[in-house]
Design a protein around this motif. Structure first.
Motif, PDB file in Angstrom:
ATOM      1  N   TRP A 122      40.127  48.862  52.261  1.00  0.00           N
ATOM      2  CA  TRP A 122      40.635  49.830  51.276  1.00  0.00           C
ATOM      3  C   TRP A 122      39.552  50.212  50.171  1.00  0.00           C
ATOM      4  CZ3 TRP A 122      44.996  52.150  51.497  1.00  0.00           C
ATOM      5  CH2 TRP A 122      46.269  51.626  52.182  1.00  0.00           C
ATOM      6  N   VAL A 123      38.734  49.419  50.000  1.00  0.00           N
ATOM      7  CA  VAL A 123      37.563  49.719  49.051  1.00  0.00           C
ATOM      8  C   VAL A 123      36.468  50.761  49.607  1.00  0.00           C
ATOM      9  CG1 VAL A 123      35.474  48.777  47.802  1.00  0.00           C
ATOM     10  CG2 VAL A 123      37.588  47.453  48.053  1.00  0.00           C
ATOM     11  N   GLY A 126      38.457  53.973  49.282  1.00  0.00           N
ATOM     12  CA  GLY A 126      38.264  54.723  47.958  1.00  0.00           C
ATOM     13  C   GLY A 126      37.185  55.091  47.713  1.00  0.00           C
ATOM     14  N   ASN A 127      35.948  54.375  48.104  1.00  0.00           N
ATOM     15  CA  ASN A 127      34.446  55.006  47.739  1.00  0.00           C
ATOM     16  C   ASN A 127      34.567  56.347  48.419  1.00  0.00           C
ATOM     17  OD1 ASN A 127      34.154  52.700  46.570  1.00  0.00           O
ATOM     18  ND2 ASN A 127      32.913  51.705  48.061  1.00  0.00           N
ATOM     19  N   TYR A 142      42.002  51.869  45.833  1.00  0.00           N
ATOM     20  CA  TYR A 142      41.345  50.773  44.868  1.00  0.00           C
ATOM     21  C   TYR A 142      42.831  49.820  44.519  1.00  0.00           C
ATOM     22  CZ  TYR A 142      37.011  53.190  44.895  1.00  0.00           C
ATOM     23  OH  TYR A 142      36.148  53.794  44.917  1.00  0.00           O
ATOM     24  N   ASP A 143      43.993  50.519  44.248  1.00  0.00           N
ATOM     25  CA  ASP A 143      45.276  49.767  43.541  1.00  0.00           C
ATOM     26  C   ASP A 143      45.733  48.952  44.887  1.00  0.00           C
ATOM     27  OD1 ASP A 143      44.705  50.617  41.164  1.00  0.00           O
ATOM     28  OD2 ASP A 143      46.317  52.206  41.367  1.00  0.00           O
ATOM     29  N   VAL A 155      35.808  45.587  43.151  1.00  0.00           N
ATOM     30  CA  VAL A 155      37.146  46.734  43.262  1.00  0.00           C
ATOM     31  C   VAL A 155      37.382  47.041  41.776  1.00  0.00           C
ATOM     32  CG1 VAL A 155      39.443  47.211  43.923  1.00  0.00           C
ATOM     33  CG2 VAL A 155      38.280  45.588  45.124  1.00  0.00           C
ATOM     34  N   TRP A 156      37.321  46.347  40.636  1.00  0.00           N
ATOM     35  CA  TRP A 156      37.440  46.652  39.332  1.00  0.00           C
ATOM     36  C   TRP A 156      36.216  47.766  39.098  1.00  0.00           C
ATOM     37  CZ3 TRP A 156      41.863  46.448  36.940  1.00  0.00           C
ATOM     38  CH2 TRP A 156      42.647  45.559  37.299  1.00  0.00           C
ATOM     39  N   ASN A 158      34.551  49.830  41.001  1.00  0.00           N
ATOM     40  CA  ASN A 158      34.383  51.104  41.647  1.00  0.00           C
ATOM     41  C   ASN A 158      35.855  51.736  41.045  1.00  0.00           C
ATOM     42  OD1 ASN A 158      32.344  50.879  43.512  1.00  0.00           O
ATOM     43  ND2 ASN A 158      33.681  49.486  44.857  1.00  0.00           N
ATOM     44  N   ARG A 159      37.028  50.991  40.607  1.00  0.00           N
ATOM     45  CA  ARG A 159      38.128  51.636  40.059  1.00  0.00           C
ATOM     46  C   ARG A 159      37.577  52.287  38.599  1.00  0.00           C
ATOM     47  NH1 ARG A 159      42.784  50.816  36.844  1.00  0.00           N
ATOM     48  NH2 ARG A 159      44.632  51.806  38.052  1.00  0.00           N
TER      49      ARG A 159
END
Length: 310
Positions: A122-123, A126-127, A142-143, A155-156, A158-159
């Motif tokens: 998931w990360v 997102g990236n 990210y969520d 994750v926080w 990158n978010r």
């Protein structure tokens, strides 16, 4: 993932005929991708039980900055086992570091189709979505990762970067706050936190974040420049010059550090030194029009008041 640049407040003009430039900031990027032109090594795929060792080898190649060779390894695993989640994740990471984002997105989605509980997939998704200018989709990825692990500082972080792209600065700051609470030694999170807090006008808090960033990573040039920029915003020009000097000690050809140093020197009425800083800026980049204009105006003003000096 690239980071957001910091725009400082307008400088105070000390000479009526001189337009003092806005401080140039560094656009820093987190997680710099590396690629190599080396020819991929040929690996022999043996029994299924060798997959784990090959996956480990692929991850090691990624860590060594050899994504093309890593990709060859992951592809061999997938040729024998198309349902290997770790191999799809590894392929996605290799594509990502090669800046082949569409391939990375496809690989991460294959991994998630097999295992929707994979936080790393998931990360990674997102990236890659963020780097293909799909920030809203990146936030959703990210969520999903945070639903699985709300205590993952990466994750926080990158978010926060993606929220910055969307100019949602209070939320961005909150994301970095969460990242550094979970991982106090997260230098890049402290660095980004300093930038966004300055954007929000919280300069004292921003400086504290910058102090943490340079404490954790004292050889990071853009961290020293950003620290100087925040000190500049606080009108602490002498301290700002010291920060720029620290940056220049690490990277003598930093255009931003020389330019910003010149701007700070103007505010201290140290015009000859400012001229020297702008000259250094122009030596690095002769096309820096703002540095040339400011330097020339300073030369005229200094010559007007003391022609023997020039």
């Amino acid at each position: 993932m690239s980071l957001q640049s910091l725009r400082l407040t307008a400088l105070i003009a000390l000479l009526t005929s001189i337009t003092i430039p806005t401080v140039i900031t560094s656009a820093q990027a987190a997680g710099v991708r590396q690629s190599t032109a080396a020819v991929p090594t040929t690996f022999v795929l043996a029994q299924a039980q060798d997959h784990d060792s090959l996956l480990k080898q692929g991850r090691a190649l990624l860590d060594d900055g050899k994504p093309d060779q890593a990709l060859a390894v992951f592809n061999q695993v997938l040729a024998a086992d198309a349902k290997n989640v770790e191999a799809w994740l590894g392929q996605g990471n290799a594509f990502y570091y090669l800046e082949q984002y569409e391939g990375a997105i496809a690989a991460y989605k294959r991994a998630l189709a097999l295992d929707a509980q994979s936080v790393a997939s998931w990360v990674g998704l997102g990236n890659a979505l963020d780097d293909t200018k799909q920030p809203e989709a990146a936030l959703k990825a990210y969520d999903q990762a945070l639903k699985l692990d709300a205590n993952d500082a990466n994750v926080w972080y990158n978010r926060g970067v993606t929220l910055g792209r969307l100019h949602r600065y209070p939320e961005e700051a909150a994301a970095y706050d969460k990242a550094v609470r979970l991982q106090p030694n997260y230098a890049s999170a402290w660095y980004n936190r300093g930038i966004v807090l300055a954007k929000l006008g919280r300069y004292t808090d921003a400086l504290a974040a910058c102090d943490q960033a340079v404490r954790l990573d004292p050889k990071r040039v853009d961290a020293w420049i950003n620290r100087g920029n925040v000190q500049f915003d606080l009108k602490r020009y002498q301290e700002a010059i010291k920060s720029y000097d620290r940056a220049l000690a690490l990277q003598q050809n930093s255009e931003d550090a020389w330019f910003n140093r010149g701007a700070a020197l103007i505010n201290l009425n140290r015009y000859q030194e400012a001229i020297a800083s702008f000259n250094a800026t122009l030596k690095i980049n002769p096309n820096n029009a703002e540095a040339r204009k400011t330097r020339d105006n300073l030369l005229k003003r200094v010559e007007q008041f003391n022609p023997e000096v020039v």
